[in-house]
Design a protein around this motif. Structure first.
Motif, PDB file in Angstrom:
ATOM      1  N   SER A 183      18.981  22.867  37.909  1.00 22.25           N
ATOM      2  CA  SER A 183      17.955  23.315  37.106  1.00 22.25           C
ATOM      3  C   SER A 183      19.604  23.471  35.437  1.00 22.25           C
ATOM      4  O   SER A 183      19.067  23.164  35.003  1.00 22.25           O
ATOM      5  N   GLN A 184      19.987  24.443  36.193  1.00 21.09           N
ATOM      6  CA  GLN A 184      21.434  25.091  35.379  1.00 21.09           C
ATOM      7  C   GLN A 184      21.974  25.307  35.761  1.00 21.09           C
ATOM      8  O   GLN A 184      21.795  26.092  37.109  1.00 21.09           O
ATOM      9  N   PRO A 185      23.128  26.335  35.717  1.00 23.87           N
ATOM     10  CA  PRO A 185      24.583  26.740  36.305  1.00 23.87           C
ATOM     11  C   PRO A 185      23.788  28.421  35.937  1.00 23.87           C
ATOM     12  O   PRO A 185      23.605  28.977  34.709  1.00 23.87           O
ATOM     13  N   THR A 186      24.192  28.910  36.799  1.00 28.74           N
ATOM     14  CA  THR A 186      24.062  30.774  36.982  1.00 28.74           C
ATOM     15  C   THR A 186      25.309  31.340  37.394  1.00 28.74           C
ATOM     16  O   THR A 186      26.076  30.687  37.965  1.00 28.74           O
ATOM     17  N   GLN A 187      25.061  32.368  36.410  1.00 36.31           N
ATOM     18  CA  GLN A 187      25.935  33.241  36.584  1.00 36.31           C
ATOM     19  C   GLN A 187      26.409  34.243  38.321  1.00 36.31           C
ATOM     20  O   GLN A 187      25.555  33.462  38.746  1.00 36.31           O
ATOM     21  N   ASN A 188      27.525  33.865  38.993  1.00 33.24           N
ATOM     22  CA  ASN A 188      28.030  34.193  40.251  1.00 33.24           C
ATOM     23  C   ASN A 188      28.333  35.716  40.325  1.00 33.24           C
ATOM     24  O   ASN A 188      29.042  36.256  39.443  1.00 33.24           O
ATOM     25  N   ILE A 189      27.015  37.102  40.647  1.00 30.62           N
ATOM     26  CA  ILE A 189      26.148  37.435  40.018  1.00 30.62           C
ATOM     27  C   ILE A 189      27.385  39.150  41.529  1.00 30.62           C
ATOM     28  O   ILE A 189      29.013  39.391  40.755  1.00 30.62           O
ATOM     29  N   PRO A 190      27.735  38.534  42.429  1.00 32.07           N
ATOM     30  CA  PRO A 190      28.202  38.782  43.037  1.00 32.07           C
ATOM     31  C   PRO A 190      30.182  39.315  42.889  1.00 32.07           C
ATOM     32  O   PRO A 190      30.960  39.845  42.839  1.00 32.07           O
ATOM     33  N   VAL A 191      30.772  38.047  42.512  1.00 35.64           N
ATOM     34  CA  VAL A 191      31.990  37.434  41.737  1.00 35.64           C
ATOM     35  C   VAL A 191      32.353  38.230  40.450  1.00 35.64           C
ATOM     36  O   VAL A 191      33.625  39.433  40.415  1.00 35.64           O
ATOM     37  N   GLU A 192      31.685  38.455  39.958  1.00 35.59           N
ATOM     38  CA  GLU A 192      31.724  39.316  38.801  1.00 35.59           C
ATOM     39  C   GLU A 192      31.897  40.479  38.500  1.00 35.59           C
ATOM     40  O   GLU A 192      32.466  41.471  38.108  1.00 35.59           O
ATOM     41  N   THR A 193      30.838  41.207  39.723  1.00 33.61           N
ATOM     42  CA  THR A 193      30.619  42.661  39.751  1.00 33.61           C
ATOM     43  C   THR A 193      32.314  43.188  40.580  1.00 33.61           C
ATOM     44  O   THR A 193      32.568  43.853  40.477  1.00 33.61           O
ATOM     45  N   MET A 194      32.650  41.952  41.276  1.00 31.98           N
ATOM     46  CA  MET A 194      34.141  42.252  41.782  1.00 31.98           C
ATOM     47  C   MET A 194      34.906  42.921  40.985  1.00 31.98           C
ATOM     48  O   MET A 194      36.128  43.173  41.386  1.00 31.98           O
ATOM     49  N   ARG A 195      35.075  41.837  40.035  1.00 27.76           N
ATOM     50  CA  ARG A 195      36.164  41.449  38.856  1.00 27.76           C
ATOM     51  C   ARG A 195      36.128  42.546  37.980  1.00 27.76           C
ATOM     52  O   ARG A 195      37.487  43.131  37.221  1.00 27.76           O
ATOM     53  N   LYS A 196      34.468  42.627  37.456  1.00 28.19           N
ATOM     54  CA  LYS A 196      34.618  44.429  36.523  1.00 28.19           C
ATOM     55  C   LYS A 196      35.195  45.972  37.517  1.00 28.19           C
ATOM     56  O   LYS A 196      35.804  46.458  36.871  1.00 28.19           O
ATOM     57  N   LEU A 197      34.733  45.741  39.150  1.00 20.67           N
ATOM     58  CA  LEU A 197      35.683  46.816  39.311  1.00 20.67           C
ATOM     59  C   LEU A 197      36.652  46.858  39.525  1.00 20.67           C
ATOM     60  O   LEU A 197      37.967  47.590  39.198  1.00 20.67           O
ATOM     61  N   GLN A 198      37.301  45.310  39.471  1.00 28.45           N
ATOM     62  CA  GLN A 198      38.717  45.538  39.905  1.00 28.45           C
ATOM     63  C   GLN A 198      40.029  45.569  37.909  1.00 28.45           C
ATOM     64  O   GLN A 198      40.649  46.174  38.444  1.00 28.45           O
ATOM     65  N   LEU A 199      38.927  44.721  36.823  1.00 30.95           N
ATOM     66  CA  LEU A 199      39.665  45.579  35.595  1.00 30.95           C
ATOM     67  C   LEU A 199      39.169  47.154  35.725  1.00 30.95           C
ATOM     68  O   LEU A 199      40.188  47.585  34.948  1.00 30.95           O
ATOM     69  N   LYS A 200      38.501  47.802  36.087  1.00 31.45           N
ATOM     70  CA  LYS A 200      38.029  49.097  36.290  1.00 31.45           C
ATOM     71  C   LYS A 200      39.630  49.920  36.218  1.00 31.45           C
ATOM     72  O   LYS A 200      39.701  51.071  36.077  1.00 31.45           O
ATOM     73  N   HIS A 201      39.998  49.767  38.031  1.00 35.50           N
ATOM     74  CA  HIS A 201      40.949  50.308  38.117  1.00 35.50           C
ATOM     75  C   HIS A 201      42.328  49.698  37.413  1.00 35.50           C
ATOM     76  O   HIS A 201      42.789  50.147  37.502  1.00 35.50           O
ATOM     77  N   LEU A 202      42.370  48.985  36.509  1.00 33.40           N
ATOM     78  CA  LEU A 202      43.708  48.317  35.933  1.00 33.40           C
ATOM     79  C   LEU A 202      43.222  49.568  34.499  1.00 33.40           C
ATOM     80  O   LEU A 202      43.855  49.987  33.843  1.00 33.40           O
TER      81      LEU A 202
END
Length: 323
Positions: A183-202
């Motif tokens: 149908s249409q591209p969807t957000q990669n929620i697991p990878v995006e969640t991991m990215r937010k955790l990594q940025l929060k650590h920085l």
């Protein structure tokens, strides 16, 4: 006499920690390992200077024409024809405008200003093989008289914005590609969640004590040491910063705060700077076995009164360089 351990040697003592990273990924742990600390100073000295400049401007308005051309105006430099209201307006723009880089350029460089903007970014070197580009306008003292041969002064001041540092950190972990579907591209929620955790650590717990500021100050000190080594190799003996240290300062602005910014000063010793093995001549001239700890001092720097902001910034930079 052996030289002090390098930053690489110190980091290797902690093999279980991820410390070999670029400055955008530095955390409070790097400050501990490198023995660097931030010290908050009292606002009393800055407020006293505000009062003295405010009184001076009032005397100019009473004794002169209101444009800063009164009897106490300096006569050894070209007179700025722009009225005091112009610089007051520019100072207010620095506090409220989104184009802060352009405004700080006007305040420090326009109309025979005491500084010149070298480039819209700085550099930090970890050895001769690793060069990192850093956010922040970099300024150096302007040449008042023509010299032959031409000599460029090294940087002494940097202007930083908190949101720009945040954007540079976000580039460390790029956003993941969207998942493909019929149908249409969807957000990669697991990878995006991991990215937010990594940025929060920085993200630093206290933005005023951001390790990124240390990297910017070190980059300017390295430029000073490199210029000093170049002058010493020629006919010019240089400004004599090799033994005493390298004086650098910076301003950090929070785009959401229109009341005040923070002004940082540091006197970086050759022993501390030599830990990063750049420039190479600095290591050869260093004769200490232990790198001295570094203390970065900072204080609140109010925008108001706008009429004195330009002069207060200039005085803060020049006072630190002469002190």
């Amino acid at each position: 006499m052996s030289s002090p351990p390098s930053a690489e040697d110190i980091i290797r003592r902690y093999p279980r920690e991820r410390l070999f990273v670029q400055p955008s990924e530095w955390t409070a742990r790097h400050l501990d390992v490198l023995q660097c600390s931030f010290e908050l100073q009292s606002d009393a000295d800055g407020l006293d200077h505000v009062d003295s400049l405010t009184n001076t401007n009032r005397n100019h308005s009473r004794n002169g024409d209101g444009h800063g051309h009164g009897p106490s105006a300096r006569t050894d430099e070209p007179v700025d024809p722009r009225p005091l209201e112009y610089w007051t307006h520019e100072a207010e723009r620095l506090a409220t405008s989104e184009t802060k880089n352009a405004v700080i350029r006007h305040l420090l460089t326009e109309r025979n200003g005491p500084f010149r903007c070298i480039r819209p970014f700085g550099f930090f070197h970890h050895g001769s093989d690793h060069k990192f580009r850093l956010h922040g306008l970099v300024f150096a003292p302007a040449q008042r008289q023509r010299q032959f041969p031409a000599r460029n002064e090294p940087p002494v001041f940097a202007f930083l914005q908190r949101n720009m540092i945040k954007i540079q950190r976000e580039n460390v972990y790029p956003k993941p590609n969207r998942r493909r579907s019929r149908s249409q591209p969807t957000q990669n929620i697991p990878v995006e969640t991991m990215r937010k955790l990594q940025l929060k650590h920085l993200e630093p717990v206290d933005p005023r004590r951001d390790p990124y500021i240390l990297a910017v100050l070190l980059g300017m000190a390295q430029a000073q040491a490199e210029e000093n080594a170049t002058r010493s190799a020629g006919t010019d003996s240089g400004p004599g910063r090799t033994r005493r240290g390298y004086k650098v300062c910076a301003i950090l602005v929070d785009e959401t705060n229109a009341e005040y910014m923070h002004f940082y000063t540091a006197n970086i010793s050759p022993s501390f700077l030599s830990m990063f093995n750049y420039p190479e001549q600095l290591t050869a001239m260093n004769d200490t076995t232990v790198a001295s700890p570094l203390t970065i001092r900072f204080r609140r720097f109010p925008y108001r009164p706008y009429s004195t902001l330009r002069q207060r910034i200039v005085d803060a930079i020049t006072t630190h360089q002469k002190g």
